[in-house]
Design a protein around this motif. Structure first.
Motif, short mmCIF file in Angstrom:
data_model
loop_
_atom_site.label_atom_id
_atom_site.label_comp_id
_atom_site.label_asym_id
_atom_site.label_seq_id
_atom_site.Cartn_x
_atom_site.Cartn_y
_atom_site.Cartn_z
N ALA A 78 33.46 36.41 28.86
CA ALA A 78 34.86 35.98 29.02
C ALA A 78 35.50 35.71 27.66
CB ALA A 78 34.91 34.73 29.90
N SER A 82 38.59 37.85 26.19
CA SER A 82 39.82 37.12 25.84
C SER A 82 40.21 37.39 24.38
CB SER A 82 39.61 35.63 26.07
OG SER A 82 40.75 34.89 25.66
N ARG A 83 39.23 37.39 23.48
CA ARG A 83 39.52 37.66 22.07
C ARG A 83 40.03 39.10 21.87
NH1 ARG A 83 34.27 34.74 19.22
NH2 ARG A 83 35.02 32.57 19.53
N ALA A 85 41.64 40.82 24.09
CA ALA A 85 43.01 40.85 24.62
C ALA A 85 43.98 40.28 23.60
CB ALA A 85 43.08 40.06 25.92
N ASP A 86 43.60 39.17 22.95
CA ASP A 86 44.47 38.57 21.94
C ASP A 86 44.69 39.53 20.78
OD1 ASP A 86 44.62 36.32 23.50
OD2 ASP A 86 43.10 35.18 22.38
N ASP A 98 46.37 43.09 28.68
CA ASP A 98 46.31 42.52 30.03
C ASP A 98 45.01 42.91 30.73
OD1 ASP A 98 48.74 41.34 29.70
OD2 ASP A 98 49.88 42.94 30.70
N ASP A 101 42.34 40.67 29.48
CA ASP A 101 42.51 39.32 30.04
C ASP A 101 42.00 39.27 31.49
OD1 ASP A 101 43.48 37.94 27.89
OD2 ASP A 101 45.60 38.36 28.33
N ALA A 104 38.35 39.07 31.36
CA ALA A 104 37.95 37.70 31.01
C ALA A 104 37.98 36.80 32.24
CB ALA A 104 38.87 37.15 29.93
N LYS A 105 39.03 37.01 33.11
CA LYS A 105 39.12 36.20 34.32
C LYS A 105 37.94 36.48 35.27
CE LYS A 105 44.18 35.83 34.28
NZ LYS A 105 45.45 36.21 34.96
#
Length: 246
Positions: A78, A82-83, A85-86, A98, A101, A104-105
């Motif tokens: 996750a 997330s990283r 996606a950022d 997206d 992300d 990650a969810k």
């Protein structure tokens, strides 16, 4: 249910007062032999049940560790998603950002599921661990009792042998009692005493006979001297003994 039944039997056997059981038994040796068989059989059953319980506990522990590791792995995934996606969003690629992300969810959802699995297994592991510890303690107590039984059996057999030996000695002594006039030695001693008394009586009789013979000889000599002196008197002479005295 089977484990609980075995645990109950273990507790009962460990608490059993062996001395009280033996005191109330008609035949303590048979009671000990039966108890040794019972304890041996129950120990074998207990060992089997404990082995099964420990096996189940180890499976639970392995599953728990796998859940913990899975939660950790999904957490790392996750973070990585997330990283990513950022980074994509920072470069102006919102569409791919997206997607990461969302990944990650999903990773976080699976992390939460694994954590719940691990958390729900902990009470069961604690319970099983407590049961295993009690079973092990009870098993050790039963083994100690079994050793106590075997020791008491050896002591009982030794005491029985000593009592048997003492009985034989007392019976032997009782059958050869020199103070008992009805025993063989008593009769033999009485026979010897009678023979000794008979010999003494014969000796006394023999001594009396000799004394009488000597006394008769003395009387005979005295009569002979009287007759001689009377003859001298009749012949007109004086007794020779009177002449010798002058």
């Amino acid at each position: 249910m089977t484990k609980q039944s075995i645990f109950g039997r273990i507790s009962t056997l460990v608490r059993a007062n062996i001395n009280s059981l033996l005191d109330s038994a008609e035949d303590p040796q048979k009671m000990i032999d039966q108890l040794v068989r019972d304890y041996t059989n129950n120990i074998a059953e207990a060992e089997s049940a404990i082995a099964e319980t420990i096996g189940n506990l180890r499976l639970l522990e392995r599953d728990h560790q796998e859940d913990i590791q899975a939660a950790k792995d999904w957490g790392n995934k996750a973070i990585a998603a997330s990283r990513k996606a950022d980074a994509l969003r920072g470069s102006g690629n919102a569409t791919d950002a997206d997607k990461f992300d969302n990944l990650a969810k999903i990773a976080l959802q699976r992390q939460i599921s694994a954590e719940r699995e691990a958390s729900s297994a902990e009470p069961q592991i604690a319970t099983q661990t407590e049961i295993v510890d009690k079973l092990k303690s009870g098993l050790n107590g039963m083994k100690d009792k079994l050793g106590e039984l075997k020791t008491k059996r050896s002591e009982l057999l030794a005491r029985a042998k000593v009592a048997e030996a003492q009985t034989k000695v007392q019976d032997a002594i009782g059958s050869i009692n020199v103070l008992d006039p009805t025993s063989e030695l008593g009769r033999f001693e009485d026979k010897i005493r009678r023979q000794e008394a008979l010999a003494q009586g014969k000796a006394e009789i023999a001594a009396s006979s000799l004394d009488a013979q000597f006394e008769s000889l003395e009387d005979l000599g005295e009569l002979t001297e009287v007759e001689a002196r009377l003859a001298e008197l009749k012949a007109g002479g004086r007794p020779q003994a009177a002449l010798e005295a002058e």
